[in-house]
Design a protein around this motif. Structure first.
Motif, mmCIF file in Angstrom:
data_model
loop_
_atom_site.group_PDB
_atom_site.id
_atom_site.type_symbol
_atom_site.label_atom_id
_atom_site.label_comp_id
_atom_site.label_asym_id
_atom_site.label_seq_id
_atom_site.Cartn_x
_atom_site.Cartn_y
_atom_site.Cartn_z
ATOM 1 N N ASP A 182 10.999 25.885 -0.345
ATOM 2 C CA ASP A 182 11.641 25.804 -1.652
ATOM 3 C C ASP A 182 10.799 24.892 -2.542
ATOM 4 N N VAL A 183 10.563 25.342 -3.781
ATOM 5 C CA VAL A 183 9.713 24.626 -4.728
ATOM 6 C C VAL A 183 10.490 24.400 -6.014
ATOM 7 N N THR A 184 10.400 23.190 -6.556
ATOM 8 C CA THR A 184 11.004 22.869 -7.840
ATOM 9 C C THR A 184 9.889 22.627 -8.853
ATOM 10 N N GLN A 193 12.610 14.609 0.025
ATOM 11 C CA GLN A 193 13.741 14.828 0.924
ATOM 12 C C GLN A 193 15.032 14.410 0.232
ATOM 13 N N ASP A 194 15.972 15.331 0.172
ATOM 14 C CA ASP A 194 17.301 15.057 -0.363
ATOM 15 C C ASP A 194 18.256 14.908 0.810
ATOM 16 N N ARG A 195 19.121 13.891 0.743
ATOM 17 C CA ARG A 195 20.116 13.663 1.783
ATOM 18 C C ARG A 195 21.481 13.562 1.119
ATOM 19 N N TRP A 196 22.487 14.156 1.790
ATOM 20 C CA TRP A 196 23.843 14.070 1.281
ATOM 21 C C TRP A 196 24.818 14.212 2.441
ATOM 22 N N GLU A 197 26.067 13.908 2.137
ATOM 23 C CA GLU A 197 27.113 13.998 3.139
ATOM 24 C C GLU A 197 28.245 14.851 2.583
ATOM 25 N N LYS A 198 28.721 15.776 3.407
ATOM 26 C CA LYS A 198 29.812 16.660 3.002
ATOM 27 C C LYS A 198 30.797 16.766 4.162
ATOM 28 N N ASP A 199 32.027 16.466 3.888
ATOM 29 C CA ASP A 199 33.090 16.518 4.898
ATOM 30 C C ASP A 199 32.738 15.702 6.139
ATOM 31 N N GLY A 200 32.107 14.541 5.932
ATOM 32 C CA GLY A 200 31.754 13.652 7.033
ATOM 33 C C GLY A 200 30.508 14.042 7.800
ATOM 34 N N GLN A 201 29.891 15.150 7.437
ATOM 35 C CA GLN A 201 28.677 15.611 8.120
ATOM 36 C C GLN A 201 27.474 15.348 7.225
ATOM 37 N N LYS A 202 26.399 14.827 7.815
ATOM 38 C CA LYS A 202 25.195 14.505 7.056
ATOM 39 C C LYS A 202 24.261 15.701 7.014
ATOM 40 N N PHE A 203 23.670 15.939 5.829
ATOM 41 C CA PHE A 203 22.727 17.033 5.616
ATOM 42 C C PHE A 203 21.438 16.486 5.026
ATOM 43 N N SER A 204 20.364 17.235 5.198
ATOM 44 C CA SER A 204 19.064 16.854 4.669
ATOM 45 C C SER A 204 18.273 18.117 4.358
ATOM 46 N N LYS A 205 17.492 18.051 3.295
ATOM 47 C CA LYS A 205 16.656 19.192 2.917
ATOM 48 C C LYS A 205 15.355 18.671 2.315
ATOM 49 N N VAL A 206 14.231 19.257 2.722
ATOM 50 C CA VAL A 206 12.921 18.893 2.178
ATOM 51 C C VAL A 206 12.463 19.998 1.245
ATOM 52 N N MET A 214 0.835 -1.178 0.000
ATOM 53 C CA MET A 214 0.000 0.000 0.000
ATOM 54 C C MET A 214 0.887 1.251 0.000
ATOM 55 N N THR A 215 0.515 2.225 -0.816
ATOM 56 C CA THR A 215 1.262 3.468 -0.920
ATOM 57 C C THR A 215 0.719 4.499 0.062
ATOM 58 N N ASP A 216 1.628 5.204 0.695
ATOM 59 C CA ASP A 216 1.233 6.280 1.598
ATOM 60 C C ASP A 216 0.907 7.526 0.784
ATOM 61 N N ILE A 217 0.362 8.537 1.439
ATOM 62 C CA ILE A 217 -0.019 9.776 0.759
ATOM 63 C C ILE A 217 1.030 10.846 1.042
ATOM 64 N N ASN A 218 1.494 11.476 -0.013
ATOM 65 C CA ASN A 218 2.449 12.575 0.089
ATOM 66 C C ASN A 218 1.957 13.653 -0.873
ATOM 67 N N GLN A 219 1.123 14.543 -0.384
ATOM 68 C CA GLN A 219 0.545 15.598 -1.211
ATOM 69 C C GLN A 219 0.494 16.882 -0.398
#
Length: 169
Positions: free
Chosen positions: A58-60, A87-100, A1-6
């Motif tokens: 932020d909107v794309t 949600q985008d996740r990345w790591e820079k210089d050993g530190q984890k970042f996240s942005k929605v 079952m798919t969840d809702i993301n709207q």
């Protein structure tokens, strides 16, 4: 079952959509991408007083929608965005970042700032719907229209000839 993301947001653009690569560009497959930011105002009660609160999102916007809206996405313009959260996740210089961010499926131009004829020949009509009007044929104050320019007739058949346009609701 798919969840809702709207998500549905109505807010004002915080900056003009520029020509720099971060705000507008084309990805490797040739699809257009526009990154905008909107401010969404909200009022909440704090004790006996109402407090205004502003949230920024932020909107794309992708594809033809991004290309077609590019001239109209100016600071202060009110828009309605329907889409989903990503949600985008990345790591820079050993530190984890996240942005929605919000990925837009549908964008509608609403009222607000940017309705003057300052966009190089485009005039905004009621409801924020763009309508092209040549700059040299702008309406004049005395006659309503300058010489050589006549307003287009909105003809939808004979159905509206005797109907009162004021709707009581």
């Amino acid at each position: 079952m798919t969840d809702i993301n709207q998500v549905v947001l109505i807010g004002h653009l915080t900056r003009d959509l520029g020509t720099d690569e971060r705000s507008f560009g084309y990805v490797s497959n040739g699809m257009a991408r526009a990154n905008v930011s909107i401010a969404v105002n909200r009022s909440r009660k704090n004790g006996d007083q109402w407090v205004d609160e502003v949230n920024y999102f932020d909107v794309t916007i992708w594809g033809k929608t991004a290309e077609n809206l590019k001239p109209y996405l100016t600071k202060g313009k009110q828009i309605c965005v329907e889409g989903y959260l990503k949600q985008d996740r990345w790591e820079k210089d050993g530190q984890k970042f996240s942005k929605v961010t919000v990925v837009a499926n549908n964008v509608q131009l609403l009222g607000g700032r940017g309705e003057s004829n300052s966009s190089g020949g485009y005039a905004q009509q009621n409801g924020g719907v763009p309508r092209f009007q040549p700059v040299n044929s702008a309406p004049s104050m005395s006659t309503g229209y300058s010489a050589g320019y006549s307003a287009p007739e909105d003809s939808y058949g004979d159905i509206g000839s005797g109907i009162d346009e004021d709707i009581p609701f």
